[in-house]
Write a protein that holds these residues in place. Structure first.
Motif: not given
Length: 131
Positions: A102-121
């Motif tokens: 999951s990659i999210f670029y918040p409007p108020d930040k310069k860098h992306a927030m990255i989350k890894l969901f291992k074994n998501a399904f």
């Protein structure tokens, strides 16, 4: 409908995801594995498992976090394409896993927030893990 902007955003997200996965020890085997019935964004090797990774990138959270857009229908499609990959590469019997980046670029930040969901399904249980 996939627009050039959407495709560009997805490509940027996949490139960031590959960097992230490599940094976390994954070996990238293939990108954008396409079949008639769908596509897998990234196929990797991680600690003895073949890992099929779906990448979701968002610039707004109006529809919720990116990982929630991996619907049940999308999970079924990924499992089907992964089964074709396993059969085509003659990898029956190998451990496999389905992860979501999951990659999210918040409007108020310069860098992306990255989350890894291992074994998501899994191929048997298509409910997305909420970690």
């Amino acid at each position: 409908m996939v627009t050039p902007h959407t495709r560009s955003k997805g490509t940027k997200g996949e490139q960031l995801a590959i960097k992230f996965l490599k940094k976390n020890g994954y070996k990238i085997l293939q990108r954008n594995y396409r079949r008639r019935n769908g596509e897998i964004d990234i196929i990797c090797y991680d600690h003895g498992s073949i890992v099929f990774v779906e990448v979701k990138t968002r610039y707004s959270d109006i529809f919720g976090p990116p990982e929630l857009s991996v619907t049940e229908a999308k999970r079924r499609q990924i499992v089907k394409v992964a089964s074709q990959y396993i059969a085509n590469k003659k990898l029956e019997g190998v451990d496999l896993r389905f992860d979501v980046v999951s990659i999210f670029y918040p409007p108020d930040k310069k860098h992306a927030m990255i989350k890894l969901f291992k074994n998501a399904f899994t191929k048997n249980d298509t409910a997305l893990s909420r970690k």
